[in-house]
Design an enzyme around this catalytic site. Structure first.
Site, mmCIF file in Angstrom:
data_model
loop_
_atom_site.group_PDB
_atom_site.id
_atom_site.type_symbol
_atom_site.label_atom_id
_atom_site.label_comp_id
_atom_site.label_asym_id
_atom_site.label_seq_id
_atom_site.Cartn_x
_atom_site.Cartn_y
_atom_site.Cartn_z
ATOM 1 N N ASP A 1 0.863 -1.267 -0.078
ATOM 2 C CA ASP A 1 0.051 0.045 -0.004
ATOM 3 C C ASP A 1 0.997 1.221 0.026
ATOM 4 O OD1 ASP A 1 -2.947 0.606 0.635
ATOM 5 O OD2 ASP A 1 -1.949 2.063 1.777
ATOM 6 N N ASN B 1 -2.489 13.043 -3.802
ATOM 7 C CA ASN B 1 -3.307 13.578 -4.983
ATOM 8 C C ASN B 1 -3.932 14.859 -4.534
ATOM 9 O OD1 ASN B 1 -3.537 11.347 -6.962
ATOM 10 N ND2 ASN B 1 -4.799 10.100 -5.547
ATOM 11 N N HIS C 1 -3.992 14.525 -9.418
ATOM 12 C CA HIS C 1 -4.136 13.121 -9.889
ATOM 13 C C HIS C 1 -2.955 12.684 -10.899
ATOM 14 C CE1 HIS C 1 -7.753 12.293 -7.661
ATOM 15 N NE2 HIS C 1 -8.140 13.406 -7.689
ATOM 16 N N ASP D 1 -0.713 9.505 -10.641
ATOM 17 C CA ASP D 1 -0.463 8.618 -11.399
ATOM 18 C C ASP D 1 0.801 8.323 -11.710
ATOM 19 O OD1 ASP D 1 -3.467 8.386 -11.996
ATOM 20 O OD2 ASP D 1 -3.408 9.669 -13.689
ATOM 21 N N ASP E 1 -4.324 2.610 -4.825
ATOM 22 C CA ASP E 1 -2.777 2.525 -4.392
ATOM 23 C C ASP E 1 -2.389 0.902 -3.897
ATOM 24 O OD1 ASP E 1 -4.223 2.887 -2.122
ATOM 25 O OD2 ASP E 1 -2.656 4.185 -1.103
ATOM 26 N N ARG F 1 14.336 -5.717 -0.437
ATOM 27 C CA ARG F 1 15.006 -5.070 -1.727
ATOM 28 C C ARG F 1 13.959 -4.286 -2.284
ATOM 29 N NH1 ARG F 1 14.909 -6.452 -6.701
ATOM 30 N NH2 ARG F 1 14.429 -8.835 -6.247
#
Length: 284
Positions: A157, A165, A170, A174, A200, A220
């Site tokens: 997440d 945003n 936005h 993106d 997300d 990693r």
């Protein structure tokens, strides 16, 4: 990697073309045996269509050419006598018909493949979408059960994504999503796969991977993701929770629920970390 991908055309082509050639030869024999009174040339469309669907335009053109030669030769051997110019015209007309059908079938397959890929792909990131992901997971589970191998599922997440945003717009959000997806796609190993489930939230499946292996890969990736998304926005970050299963549960929903719980525990404990747990054995 797509667990459910069909065999690539490059691997199927030799077998398909050989089968098509044998089919053309068999039809040519039937064409000769039935003589010039009975028209069996539509049968040639079958091996042409098979070659076109499974091996593409070039194979279809080759089989179409072979079919036209077989058709002309069988008619000639059966006693149809025409002049060389008529033979040439008939050959070209029949070849054109065969080649046209092959081209149409090959284009149909390309359109089918493209639409199928779009139906399983997130248009923004190029990763699997939720539909593609939930199609893949059962196959990965089946392989893990069949070969008695471990499997790890991770949820990812993006931290503070709403703030990105709200403050930057936005388009910037993106960019962050695309950057995260690019890092995941480049950093996963052969056999692993990732998906954007929505907003997300991302999910990863690592077949043949126990806790130690998952920790190595995910730490990693987490480091690369932290650096990557913060190049677009300094407040962005990533939280990742994963569960390694020595013996994955049969139920897909249970598999995903366990990984989801770990990820939300990470978010609740302060975000910006990666936690990998080993699942206790499922009750029998």
């Amino acid at each position: 990697m797509r667990v459910s991908e069909p065999l690539p055309r490059s691997r199927l082509t030799p077998t398909v073309v050989l089968a098509a050639i044998l089919g053309v030869a068999a039809i040519g024999v039937v064409d000769y045996a039935t003589g010039i009174e009975i028209r069996v040339f539509p049968l040639y469309y079958l091996p042409i269509s098979i070659a076109a669907w499974w091996s593409g335009h070039r194979a279809a053109l080759g089989v179409a050419t072979l079919s036209a030669i077989a058709w002309l030769a069988s008619n000639d051997l059966a006693g149809q006598r025409t002049g060389p110019w008529i033979d040439t015209i008939n050959f070209c007309m029949q070849l054109g018909s065969f080649a046209l059908v092959g081209a149409l079938i090959a284009r149909l397959h390309s359109a089918y493949t493209r639409e199928r890929a779009l139906g399983h792909t997130d248009p923004l990131t190029g990763l699997l979408n939720s539909r593609g992901f939930f199609d893949q997971v059962p196959r990965a589970l089946a392989l893990a059960h069949r070969h008695e191998q471990p499997l790890t599922v991770a949820y990812l997440d993006l931290d503070n994504f709403k703030q990105v945003n709200d403050t930057l717009g936005h388009a910037a959000g993106d960019d962050v999503l695309r950057e995260a997806a690019s890092i995941l796609a480049a950093g996963l190993r052969r056999g692993d796969f990732a998906a954007r489930l929505g907003g997300d939230e991302f999910a990863l499946v690592l077949p043949q991977t126990d806790e130690a292996g998952a920790r190595h890969v995910l730490e990693r990736l987490h480091h690369e993701l932290q650096d990557g998304v913060r190049r677009h926005c300094e407040v962005a970050g990533t939280s990742m929770g994963a569960v390694a299963f020595a013996h994955p549960p049969e139920d897909v929903d249970e598999l995903l629920r366990r990984a989801d719980r770990v990820m939300y525990a990470v978010k609740a404990a302060g975000r910006g970390r990666v936690v990998v747990e080993t699942a206790p054995p499922c009750p029998t």
